[in-house]
Design a protein around this motif. Structure first.
Motif, short mmCIF file in Angstrom:
data_model
loop_
_atom_site.label_atom_id
_atom_site.label_comp_id
_atom_site.label_asym_id
_atom_site.label_seq_id
_atom_site.Cartn_x
_atom_site.Cartn_y
_atom_site.Cartn_z
N LEU A 90 0.84 -1.19 0.00
CA LEU A 90 0.00 0.00 0.00
C LEU A 90 0.88 1.24 0.00
O LEU A 90 1.97 1.24 0.56
N VAL A 137 -3.14 0.82 9.33
CA VAL A 137 -3.83 0.78 8.03
C VAL A 137 -3.70 -0.59 7.39
O VAL A 137 -4.66 -1.13 6.84
N ALA A 138 -2.51 -1.20 7.49
CA ALA A 138 -2.33 -2.55 6.93
C ALA A 138 -3.24 -3.56 7.62
O ALA A 138 -3.86 -4.41 6.96
N HIS A 141 -6.81 -2.99 6.59
CA HIS A 141 -6.96 -3.45 5.21
C HIS A 141 -7.19 -4.96 5.16
O HIS A 141 -7.95 -5.46 4.32
N GLU A 142 -6.53 -5.70 6.05
CA GLU A 142 -6.64 -7.16 6.07
C GLU A 142 -7.82 -7.67 6.89
O GLU A 142 -8.25 -8.80 6.72
N PRO A 144 -11.51 -6.52 7.58
CA PRO A 144 -12.51 -5.52 7.20
C PRO A 144 -13.53 -5.18 8.28
O PRO A 144 -14.24 -4.18 8.16
N ASN A 168 -6.14 4.91 1.58
CA ASN A 168 -6.11 3.46 1.46
C ASN A 168 -7.44 2.80 1.80
O ASN A 168 -7.51 1.58 1.96
N VAL A 170 -9.56 2.97 4.42
CA VAL A 170 -9.96 2.52 5.75
C VAL A 170 -10.22 3.69 6.70
O VAL A 170 -10.36 3.50 7.91
#
Length: 296
Positions: A90, A137-138, A141-142, A144, A168, A170
């Motif tokens: 990302l 954020v990662a 992202h994984e 939800p 990104n 989220v």
């Protein structure tokens, strides 16, 4: 010496020239540095460079390349020149008060995801010293159905993190607050993550110039032995066990030689389950603490 780029120079030729300049300056990653900076300075995608590499760089392109090359030759990291870097696949914008996201830190994300393998499980997360927001954020992202808070003492970092979360996708599940470690938080959280400052203060003067001169000191300086932030985090949880939910976990990035010291510190504070994980290079990189297994 700053290289000159004639406006009539084809893009692909300008890139080759930049590679030669960086190689002559003995930059360790001359080819990749030159490619990153050429794409940035000329506002190109890799496909643009492939399909239209014979087009002239133009006046604006020549000036932008010269500025970027001068900054790199002066020792400024590529990521700082570009103003953004990739983490977990990302894009993340940077700021003066944030670290550049590093591949080693992806080990924190990997360790956290292994603890909660159900992709659809609702989770409450907090990232201490969030910086760019890359870890939070990662994870969002994984996962939800997760919600998260990014905490940082630097307003500039919080502004960058909010932007990164929004860009990104989220931002609606993330909040970014100013604070110091866990002082103002009530919990409970299922997962607390952090890449805190962990460089021992006397060591900072010996770091590579790209780090020492361009990364924010507050994000590096871990006190006399590099463990000050860890002490604050662990002490807060020890005093207020409700910060973590039943089955919750704390995942911390560490320096390559800090695993033993940190697990010892955790056990001194009453956490019986503290384990060390390694990064792809085989170095100690993550400590996971599970207070729920320590007699809670």
């Amino acid at each position: 010496m700053t290289p000159d780029f004639a406006p009539t120079l084809p893009r692909e030729v300008a890139l080759r020239h930049l590679v030669r300049v960086f190689e002559a300056a003995q930059l360790p990653d001359a080819r990749s540095d030159a490619r990153f900076l050429a794409l940035h300075a000329l506002a190109l995608t890799p496909l643009d460079l492939t399909l239209r590499g014979r087009e002239a760089i133009g006046e604006a392109g020549a000036e932008a390349l010269e500025r970027a090359a001068a900054r790199r030759l002066a020792g400024e990291p590529v990521a700082r020149i570009v103003g953004a870097w990739e983490f977990w696949g990302l894009p993340f914008a940077l700021g003066p008060e944030t670290l550049v996201p590093r591949p080693d830190t992806e080990s924190v994300v990997e360790a956290a995801l292994r603890l909660f393998p159900d992709r659809n499980r609702p989770l409450r997360l907090i990232d201490l010293g969030t910086g760019t927001g890359c870890i939070l954020v990662a994870l969002l992202h994984e996962r939800p159905n997760a919600l998260g808070i990014g905490l940082d003492r630097a307003e500039g970092a919080l502004a960058v993190a909010r932007r990164n979360a929004a860009e990104n996708g989220v931002g609606g599940r993330a909040a970014f607050l100013r604070g110091s470690w866990l002082d103002a938080l009530a919990g409970p959280f299922d997962l607390i993550v952090s890449n805190p400052p962990y460089i021992a203060a006397p060591v900072i003067a010996t770091l590579e110039p790209e780090v020492r001169l361009h990364d924010p000191l507050a994000a590096l300086d871990g006190g006399a032995d590099g463990l000050d932030a860890y002490r604050a985090i662990l002490l807060a949880i020890a005093r207020r066990p409700g910060l973590l939910s039943a089955g919750g976990a704390l995942v911390l990035e560490i320096g390559y030689d800090q695993g033993g010291a940190l697990t010892h510190l955790a056990r001194e504070m009453g956490f019986s389950d503290a384990s060390v994980g390694r990064d792809l290079a085989g170095n100690e990189r993550v400590v996971t603490v599970r207070p729920s297994l320590a007699g809670r």
